[in-house]
Design an enzyme around this catalytic site. Structure first.
Site, mmCIF file in Angstrom:
data_model
loop_
_atom_site.group_PDB
_atom_site.id
_atom_site.type_symbol
_atom_site.label_atom_id
_atom_site.label_comp_id
_atom_site.label_asym_id
_atom_site.label_seq_id
_atom_site.Cartn_x
_atom_site.Cartn_y
_atom_site.Cartn_z
ATOM 1 N NE ARG A 1 -2.375 0.907 3.880
ATOM 2 C CZ ARG A 1 -2.397 2.043 4.561
ATOM 3 N NH1 ARG A 1 -1.291 2.516 5.103
ATOM 4 N NH2 ARG A 1 -3.504 2.720 4.711
ATOM 5 N NE ARG B 1 1.865 12.843 8.274
ATOM 6 C CZ ARG B 1 0.616 12.696 7.875
ATOM 7 N NH1 ARG B 1 -0.262 13.674 8.055
ATOM 8 N NH2 ARG B 1 0.222 11.565 7.311
ATOM 9 C CG ASP C 1 2.447 6.460 11.624
ATOM 10 O OD1 ASP C 1 3.667 6.587 11.493
ATOM 11 O OD2 ASP C 1 1.713 6.017 10.718
ATOM 12 C CD GLU D 1 4.419 -1.920 7.819
ATOM 13 O OE1 GLU D 1 3.588 -2.837 8.032
ATOM 14 O OE2 GLU D 1 4.110 -0.730 7.782
HETATM 15 O O1 LIG Z 1 -1.520 5.114 6.330
HETATM 16 C C1 LIG Z 1 -1.197 5.259 7.687
HETATM 17 C C2 LIG Z 1 0.191 5.833 7.914
HETATM 18 O O2 LIG Z 1 1.120 5.068 7.168
HETATM 19 C C3 LIG Z 1 2.467 5.504 7.096
HETATM 20 O O3 LIG Z 1 3.193 5.081 8.262
HETATM 21 C C4 LIG Z 1 3.774 3.809 8.277
HETATM 22 O O4 LIG Z 1 4.413 3.467 7.048
HETATM 23 C C5 LIG Z 1 5.488 4.336 6.622
HETATM 24 C C6 LIG Z 1 6.042 3.745 5.334
HETATM 25 O O5 LIG Z 1 6.707 2.539 5.582
HETATM 26 C C7 LIG Z 1 6.547 4.478 7.719
HETATM 27 O O6 LIG Z 1 7.456 5.477 7.340
HETATM 28 C C8 LIG Z 1 5.915 4.834 9.058
HETATM 29 O O7 LIG Z 1 6.923 4.785 10.043
HETATM 30 C C9 LIG Z 1 4.832 3.800 9.367
HETATM 31 O O8 LIG Z 1 4.279 4.011 10.639
HETATM 32 C C10 LIG Z 1 2.605 7.007 6.909
HETATM 33 O O9 LIG Z 1 3.951 7.414 7.100
HETATM 34 C C11 LIG Z 1 1.701 7.797 7.830
HETATM 35 O O10 LIG Z 1 1.816 9.173 7.599
HETATM 36 C C12 LIG Z 1 0.267 7.333 7.546
HETATM 37 O O11 LIG Z 1 -0.641 8.101 8.251
#
Ligand SMILES: OC[C@H]1O[C@H](O[C@H]2O[C@H](CO)[C@@H](O)[C@H](O)[C@H]2O)[C@H](O)[C@@H](O)[C@@H]1O
Length: 554
Positions: free
Chosen positions: A147, A200, A302, A508
């Site tokens: 995704r 952000r 997050d 992941e």
């Molecule tokens: O869609 C929900 C959230 O997804 C992302 O966060 C997660 O995936 C990223 C990509 O691997 C990673 O950088 C991050 O640490 C993960 O928690 C996104 O970065 C968020 O902004 C988004 O809301």
């Protein structure tokens, strides 16, 4: 920066919300809908959407699917595969210390995954940017996978570490140039390259990417080109919204930074989730909650009990009231990096200025975040009752003494600036606080000790956290530290190997309790691909190797 000012995003959120009603919550991914590229002009799609039949407020599924097919291309189709010019199936000098055949074969498979994750933004976007939430980037990037179809900021640091092990220096530099183009347009590197991420950033690791590439290639032109954007990035992180002044017990004022997004609405990529979570809140509480969630997304963690006042209630997330250890470590390192780069390029006065900034931040971290009794660094909670005329007064009870892997992120500096003025002088050489923390488990370092169901908590282990702590310990003076680092690295590699053999994919995040089990929790289903996991496996194999007679299984 409201979605109202972005008509495409507002429309896609309406589609997302109706999709949830039509499709139901099972396997529903709200991000899919805000990633859809429009086939026609927005106004035509909007009037077709408004004319769709609705029964008791719900669009029939066949009508909905017909509408999606007619007006949208597939999510992700606006990114196209990009050929990696410097990819070789087995590069010269690749992981020379990996002697075990099975491990080497797997490492080459992980290396080959770069080809699956390599993308460039389609030319369609240049012609009609208003039809896409994807942002234009000039070159090739490596995406995390599944995704996560677009490039992410802090993920790219570990992708680059892996690319360096894969000897793909041009691809690594190309990623840096793409991130720089975001700074040039927006003043900071975005969380990811989408319009809905412009409010952000993410943990600031651009200077670390540049430094590591420079260490391998000696490319001083790269330093020259990246310095102006790095100075901009530094200003962003010490700007009003991010920087906080705290006065210590001796009356000394210190400046440290926090995460804070410029956003007070549901995150578009997760709007249906955020709205559902906020149902019990009043309108003004909702705005504050959305702001805290977006700020937690800026942290990369997050979500996590680290940001929550009550670890079982996500609505108590209060990211902007916390001074984080890791963020300030990254900014300290950014300051040291800028100082190093400017010295190399002959700008001694800027170099000296940033030495001074780094010194002040080091004093602040040692005074406010370091806890000599417990032997680790802790996040600091800001209490508005301690604030007077914009200055917070130090309160010794405000360190968050809960255990998180981020409490040990300053150790990473051991690998980055081994001979310079260190932040970690006081860290105990026998590693008691880390060993006794409870974070080191059978298959990696846990993110925290609380099993909250959030993805940045126990029992999940994340590749970047393993890497920073292991990389630091591996470069410490003591033999024990190096051997602890190697032990953690071996188990992390084994669990990734086992999960890959079982599922055919890289994951992941992993469950640090069970070999070969990927992680879970959080708001989306576990993802595969996966950029930073691949990067960290390759970087750790490069550092420690794998002797012929070492078992590959757990
Ligand atoms: O869609 C929900 C959230 O997804 C992302 O966060 C997660 O995936 C990223 C990509 O691997 C990673 O950088 C991050 O640490 C993960 O928690 C996104 O970065 C968020 O902004 C988004 O809301």
């Amino acid at each position: 920066m409201a979605t109202d000012s972005d008509p495409l995003l507002s429309f896609l959120q309406r589609v997302q919300s109706d999709a949830l009603r039509t499709m139901g919550p099972t396997d529903f991914d709200p991000k899919l809908y805000v990633d859809l590229p429009l086939k026609t002009n927005l106004s035509i799609a909007v009037s077709a959407f408004d004319s769709l039949p609705r029964r008791s407020g719900t669009i029939p599924i066949s009508e909905f699917n017909k509408f999606l097919k007619e007006f949208f291309d597939e999510a992700g189709s606006d990114l196209v595969y990009a050929e990696l010019v410097d990819f070789k199936p087995e590069p010269e000098g690749f992981l020379v210390k990996v002697e075990n055949e099975e491990m080497r074969k797997w490492a080459l498979e992980v290396h080959a995954i770069w080809k699956n994750l390599s993308r460039r933004v389609s030319d369609k976007i240049k012609k009609r940017p208003e039809r896409h939430t994807l942002l234009y980037l000039p070159g090739t990037v490596i995406v995390p996978g599944s995704r996560f179809r677009e490039v992410y900021y802090w993920d790219s640091y570990w992708v680059i570490r892996g690319l360096l092990a894969s000897k793909m220096y041009d691809t690594a530099k190309g990623i840096v140039f793409n991130l720089i183009s975001l700074i040039e347009t927006y003043g900071h590197v975005l969380n990811g390259a989408r319009t809905y991420y412009t409010n952000r950033s993410q943990p600031p690791l651009l200077s670390s990417m540049v430094r590591d590439i420079y260490m391998r290639t000696g490319d001083a032109e790269l330093l020259k080109r990246t310095l102006p954007p790095l100075l901009k990035e530094h200003s962003f992180w010490v700007s009003d919204i991010h920087q906080v002044t705290i006065q210590d017990q001796r009356g000394h004022k210190h400046c440290l930074s926090r995460y804070q997004a410029r956003w007070y609405q549901p995150r578009p990529e997760s709007a249906t989730v955020d709205e559902e979570l906020s149902l019990k809140l009043t309108p003004s509480e909702k705005d504050a909650f959305y702001h805290e969630l977006a700020s937690a997304a800026e942290s990369g963690w997050d979500f996590s009990s680290r940001w929550m006042r009550n670890s079982s209630d996500l609505t108590t997330t209060a990211t902007t009231s916390i001074i984080p250890v890791d963020l300030n470590t990254f900014i300290y390192k950014l300051e040291l990096d800028i100082s190093t780069f400017t010295k190399i390029t002959g700008d001694n006065s800027t170099s000296q200025k940033f030495i001074e900034s780094a010194k002040s931040r080091k004093v602040a971290i040692r005074s406010l975040l370091w806890n000599p009794n417990l032997g680790q660094w802790f996040d600091y909670w800001l209490d508005k009752h301690d604030a007077h005329q914009g200055v917070y007064y130090w309160n010794p009870g405000s360190q968050n003494c809960k255990i998180f892997a981020s409490n040990f992120v300053p150790l990473w500096l051991l690998s980055q600036y081994p001979d310079s003025d260190q932040l970690i002088e006081e860290f105990d050489e026998d590693l008691t606080s880390l060993r006794k923390s409870g974070l080191i488990r059978d298959y990696g370092i846990a993110t925290s000790l609380s099993n909250t169901g959030q993805q940045w908590d126990f029992p999940n282990g994340w590749a970047p956290l393993q890497h920073m702590i292991v990389d630091g310990l591996a470069n410490a003076r003591s033999k024990e530290a190096r051997s602890l680092a190697e032990g953690i690295a071996i188990n992390w590699i084994k669990t990734n190997f086992a999960a890959y053999k079982k599922t055919g994919s890289m994951h992941e995040k992993c469950n640090v309790e069970t070999c070969g089990e990927f992680g879970g929790g959080g708001e989306y289903i576990p993802q595969t691909g996966f950029g930073w996991s691949n990067g960290v496996v390759l970087a750790l194999l490069e550092e420690f190797g794998w002797p012929r007679d070492r078992d590959v299984s757990c």
